[in-house]
Design an enzyme around this catalytic site. Structure first.
Site, PDB file in Angstrom:
ATOM      1  N   LEU A 154       0.638  -1.253  -0.012  1.00  8.87           N
ATOM      2  CA  LEU A 154       0.122  -0.065  -0.004  1.00  8.87           C
ATOM      3  C   LEU A 154       0.828   1.202   0.010  1.00  8.87           C
ATOM      4  O   LEU A 154       1.921   1.177   0.625  1.00  8.87           O
ATOM      5  CB  LEU A 154      -1.040   0.025   1.201  1.00  8.87           C
ATOM      6  CG  LEU A 154      -0.458   0.034   2.730  1.00  8.87           C
ATOM      7  CD1 LEU A 154       0.009   1.520   3.268  1.00  8.87           C
ATOM      8  CD2 LEU A 154      -1.531  -0.359   3.521  1.00  8.87           C
ATOM      9  N   ARG A 155       0.529   2.409  -0.696  1.00  6.23           N
ATOM     10  CA  ARG A 155       0.848   3.646  -0.642  1.00  6.23           C
ATOM     11  C   ARG A 155       0.114   4.496   0.325  1.00  6.23           C
ATOM     12  O   ARG A 155      -0.841   4.415   0.262  1.00  6.23           O
ATOM     13  CB  ARG A 155       0.841   4.247  -2.088  1.00  6.23           C
ATOM     14  CG  ARG A 155       1.607   3.577  -3.247  1.00  6.23           C
ATOM     15  CD  ARG A 155       0.950   3.750  -4.523  1.00  6.23           C
ATOM     16  NE  ARG A 155      -0.537   3.857  -4.605  1.00  6.23           N
ATOM     17  CZ  ARG A 155      -1.025   4.085  -5.660  1.00  6.23           C
ATOM     18  NH1 ARG A 155      -0.627   4.842  -6.544  1.00  6.23           N
ATOM     19  NH2 ARG A 155      -2.356   3.717  -5.865  1.00  6.23           N
ATOM     20  N   ASN A 217      10.256  -2.110  -3.901  1.00  9.28           N
ATOM     21  CA  ASN A 217      10.642  -0.706  -3.334  1.00  9.28           C
ATOM     22  C   ASN A 217      11.858  -0.289  -3.865  1.00  9.28           C
ATOM     23  O   ASN A 217      12.243   1.063  -4.146  1.00  9.28           O
ATOM     24  CB  ASN A 217      10.471  -0.857  -2.045  1.00  9.28           C
ATOM     25  CG  ASN A 217       9.072  -0.288  -1.417  1.00  9.28           C
ATOM     26  OD1 ASN A 217       8.319  -0.269  -2.109  1.00  9.28           O
ATOM     27  ND2 ASN A 217       9.033  -0.551   0.130  1.00  9.28           N
ATOM     28  N   PHE A 258       6.461   7.360 -11.868  1.00  5.23           N
ATOM     29  CA  PHE A 258       7.546   7.233 -10.872  1.00  5.23           C
ATOM     30  C   PHE A 258       8.859   7.608 -11.794  1.00  5.23           C
ATOM     31  O   PHE A 258       9.929   7.591 -11.554  1.00  5.23           O
ATOM     32  CB  PHE A 258       7.965   6.082 -10.330  1.00  5.23           C
ATOM     33  CG  PHE A 258       7.352   6.045  -8.936  1.00  5.23           C
ATOM     34  CD1 PHE A 258       5.804   5.847  -8.920  1.00  5.23           C
ATOM     35  CD2 PHE A 258       8.142   5.871  -7.803  1.00  5.23           C
ATOM     36  CE1 PHE A 258       5.375   5.825  -7.638  1.00  5.23           C
ATOM     37  CE2 PHE A 258       7.534   5.851  -6.508  1.00  5.23           C
ATOM     38  CZ  PHE A 258       6.048   5.869  -6.524  1.00  5.23           C
ATOM     39  N   CYS A 269       9.275   4.195   4.222  1.00  8.27           N
ATOM     40  CA  CYS A 269       9.515   2.910   3.413  1.00  8.27           C
ATOM     41  C   CYS A 269      10.678   2.804   2.558  1.00  8.27           C
ATOM     42  O   CYS A 269      11.591   2.250   2.848  1.00  8.27           O
ATOM     43  CB  CYS A 269       8.175   2.354   2.646  1.00  8.27           C
ATOM     44  SG  CYS A 269       6.967   1.765   3.698  1.00  8.27           S
TER      45      CYS A 269
HETATM   46  C1  UDX Z   1       5.928   3.186  -1.163  1.00  8.28           C
HETATM   47  C2  UDX Z   1       5.747   2.158  -2.297  1.00  8.28           C
HETATM   48  O1  UDX Z   1       5.229   2.801  -3.323  1.00  8.28           O
HETATM   49  C3  UDX Z   1       4.756   1.260  -1.517  1.00  8.28           C
HETATM   50  O2  UDX Z   1       4.220   0.240  -2.687  1.00  8.28           O
HETATM   51  C4  UDX Z   1       5.009   0.488  -0.542  1.00  8.28           C
HETATM   52  O3  UDX Z   1       4.020  -0.346   0.140  1.00  8.28           O
HETATM   53  C5  UDX Z   1       5.468   1.497   0.738  1.00  8.28           C
HETATM   54  O4  UDX Z   1       6.229   2.302   0.074  1.00  8.28           O
HETATM   55  P1  UDX Z   1       5.047   5.345   0.011  1.00  8.28           P
HETATM   56  O5  UDX Z   1       5.980   5.387   1.185  1.00  8.28           O
HETATM   57  O6  UDX Z   1       3.386   5.590   0.422  1.00  8.28           O
HETATM   58  O7  UDX Z   1       4.751   3.961  -0.810  1.00  8.28           O
HETATM   59  O8  UDX Z   1       5.155   6.560  -0.955  1.00  8.28           O
HETATM   60  P2  UDX Z   1       5.337   6.711  -2.727  1.00  8.28           P
HETATM   61  O9  UDX Z   1       4.070   7.008  -3.196  1.00  8.28           O
HETATM   62  O10 UDX Z   1       6.048   5.326  -3.333  1.00  8.28           O
HETATM   63  O11 UDX Z   1       6.403   7.772  -2.833  1.00  8.28           O
HETATM   64  C6  UDX Z   1       7.647   7.870  -2.062  1.00  8.28           C
HETATM   65  C7  UDX Z   1       8.464   9.159  -2.366  1.00  8.28           C
HETATM   66  O12 UDX Z   1       8.910   9.143  -3.540  1.00  8.28           O
HETATM   67  C8  UDX Z   1       7.742  10.060  -1.910  1.00  8.28           C
HETATM   68  O13 UDX Z   1       8.617  11.263  -1.313  1.00  8.28           O
HETATM   69  C9  UDX Z   1       7.494  10.952  -3.311  1.00  8.28           C
HETATM   70  O14 UDX Z   1       7.315  12.413  -3.401  1.00  8.28           O
HETATM   71  C10 UDX Z   1       8.774  10.515  -4.196  1.00  8.28           C
HETATM   72  N1  UDX Z   1       8.557  10.333  -5.836  1.00  8.28           N
HETATM   73  C11 UDX Z   1       7.547   9.534  -6.095  1.00  8.28           C
HETATM   74  C12 UDX Z   1       9.126  11.047  -6.244  1.00  8.28           C
HETATM   75  O15 UDX Z   1      10.051  11.942  -6.129  1.00  8.28           O
HETATM   76  N2  UDX Z   1       9.019  11.025  -7.832  1.00  8.28           N
HETATM   77  C13 UDX Z   1       8.309  10.151  -8.191  1.00  8.28           C
HETATM   78  O16 UDX Z   1       8.132  10.151  -9.613  1.00  8.28           O
HETATM   79  C14 UDX Z   1       7.195   9.409  -7.541  1.00  8.28           C
END
Ligand code: UDX
Length: 446
Positions: A154-155, A217, A258, A269
């Site tokens: 989950l996100r 991840n 991403f 995470c």
């Molecule tokens: C993440 C994984 O996506 C999820 O599958 C796992 O279960 C837990 O870790 P989350 O920590 O909720 O989820 O955040 P996510 O939406 O993945 O974003 C992570 C970070 O990356 C954020 O700080 C976001 O701003 C950054 N990010 C994301 C970027 O800098 N660029 C992108 O293109 C996408």
């Protein structure tokens, strides 16, 4: 089914509510009395869309209970372990003490059954090899409990949707066919609505299931650091990383998601999972396989430093006594989570260079006031921006992305904007009289 969920943090609270929504009778257990009291009253202790309504509905119906009393988990058919595995202080490795304590709780309190044994189901993100170790502990305790590993993807901000409608479900089962089949039947029954909706299920052994989570991840972190390394190249050459990402993203093999360059990833995470993965690889003697993750981490941390340097340049070379407006402090929008937030790290570094930092955030303002009295927290963007020498958008909350540069212009001392997430339209800000600074985003007429 009767289900217990041990650990009612982000993962556990959402999982407990969603399993009640699936029609099961769920008890959530945690040692944090305050958290349990809030959850038992149907109140979500963190900001997550759709969760408060779901909690309230299921608590009201009596299908969902929260407790600090471990004896109430006794009759569950499935015991989900959903506790945290944070980074150990001063080390790369994950702290496994909460997982171990959760296992002991189940061993001590799960009822002894002569047939139809209950299953323990690990959801926490753990170093590969953990399930095997826990199974050995269950055997040593003389308990007839099944064990499966069922990682969670989950996100934050989409947690309810991701749990009810997952992309895939992974079952990590023991190598023994009889106990593996029993555990699989219990999981199939638990996730019946998701299976009926056609969610793919990947069945594997313990190490594969554990690795799937950290591999996913690591891949996401690598994708973000890849595009951020391209941002560095764009900065050095006058290129625009947003156009570059768009162009490579049209290739199905790469994909557009991403690939948002900016101040990098944070949260509870991605950062700690890639570090724990490297630590585990070193223990296994295969550290070279993951050396690239060191680079992924280093690129990511460099983004924060780069944003601080940009701010310093924007205010003329020294941040001392300058007023810096920081828009957004959570690690991403639609959450109030501040864990390893790049925005908070940048605010801290700027503070460390002698500036006066004023933060505004739609979800984390109160928490920030409580935890960080040294930061000035404003209620509105206008309040934060008034008299600012530079404005920084560090978390792309909707209300910041849609800001009107013309309206903001008269409030600031100096019209300088740093777009830490490349979410603003450079031309619009330019035309309204601002100096626009993106992340790897040379401004061109194209
Ligand atoms: C993440 C994984 O996506 C999820 O599958 C796992 O279960 C837990 O870790 P989350 O920590 O909720 O989820 O955040 P996510 O939406 O993945 O974003 C992570 C970070 O990356 C954020 O700080 C976001 O701003 C950054 N990010 C994301 C970027 O800098 N660029 C992108 O293109 C996408």
């Amino acid at each position: 089914m009767r289900i217990s969920v041990i650990g009612c943090g982000y993962l556990g609270a959402v999982h407990a509510a969603c399993m009640a929504e699936n029609g099961h009778d769920v008890v959530g257990l945690d040692v944090d009395r305050e958290r349990i009291e809030a959850l038992a009253a149907g109140v979500a202790p963190f900001h997550e869309a759709g969760l408060p309504e779901m909690l309230y509905r299921n608590v009201e119906s009596g299908r969902l209970r929260f407790t600090t009393d471990p004896t109430l988990i006794a009759d569950a058919d499935l015991h989900f372990i959903a506790v945290g595995t944070p980074q150990l202080s001063g080390k790369l490795a994950a702290d496994m003490s909460y997982v171990d304590a959760a296992l002991e709780t189940v061993i001590a309190h799960a009822e002894r059954r002569t047939e139809n044994p209950a299953a323990i189901v690990g959801k926490s993100t753990v170093p590969v090899g953990t399930a095997q170790r826990l199974m050995e502990r269950i055997d040593a305790a003389g308990r007839e409990l099944l064990l499966a590993w069922n990682p969670e993807f989950l996100r934050e901000g989409h947690a309810v949707q991701d749990t009810l409608y997952p992309d895939r479900i992974v079952y990590g089962l023991p190598d023994d066919i009889a106990t593996g089949t029993q555990a699989r039947r219990l999981l199939d029954e638990c996730y019946a609505p998701q299976l009926a909706a056609g969610t793919p299920v990947v069945v594997a052994n313990y190490p594969t299931a554990e690795l799937v989570k950290v591999a996913a991840n690591s891949f996401l972190a690598t994708k973000i650091s890849f595009i951020n390394s391209m941002a560095e190249l764009c900065d050095a050459t006058g290129g625009d990383v947003t156009r570059l990402a768009e162009a490579i993203g049209y290739d199905d093999r790469i994909g557009a998601k991403f690939l948002q360059a900016g101040i990098g990833f944070g949260g509870g995470c991605l950062p700690k999972d890639i570090r724990a993965f490297m630590a585990r690889a070193a223990e296994l003697g295969v550290d070279e396989a993951l050396t690239f993750l060191q680079e992924v981490d280093a690129i990511n941390l460099r983004r924060r430093y780069h944003a601080v340097e940009l701010a310093q340049e924007a205010v003329g070379g020294s941040l001392k006594d300058k007023r810096v407006a920081v828009l957004g402090i959570t690690f991403k929008p639609d959450t109030d989570d501040l864990r390893d937030s790049p925005a908070l790290d940048i605010a801290d570094q700027i503070l460390g260079r002698g500036a006066h930092v004023v933060v505004v955030d739609p979800a984390a303002a109160n928490e920030l006031r409580r935890r960080r009295p040294d930061l000035d927290v404003a209620d509105t963007v206008a309040e934060a921006a008034t008299g600012a020498d530079v404005v920084m958008v560090l978390t792309p909350w909707k209300e910041f992305v849609s800001l009107d540069p013309a309206e903001l212009r008269p409030l600031v001392k100096s019209p300088s904007i740093i777009d830490g997430r490349n979410v603003l339209d450079p031309h619009r800000w330019h035309d309204a009289g601002w100096q626009y600074h993106g992340m790897g985003r040379g401004v061109s007429i194209w």
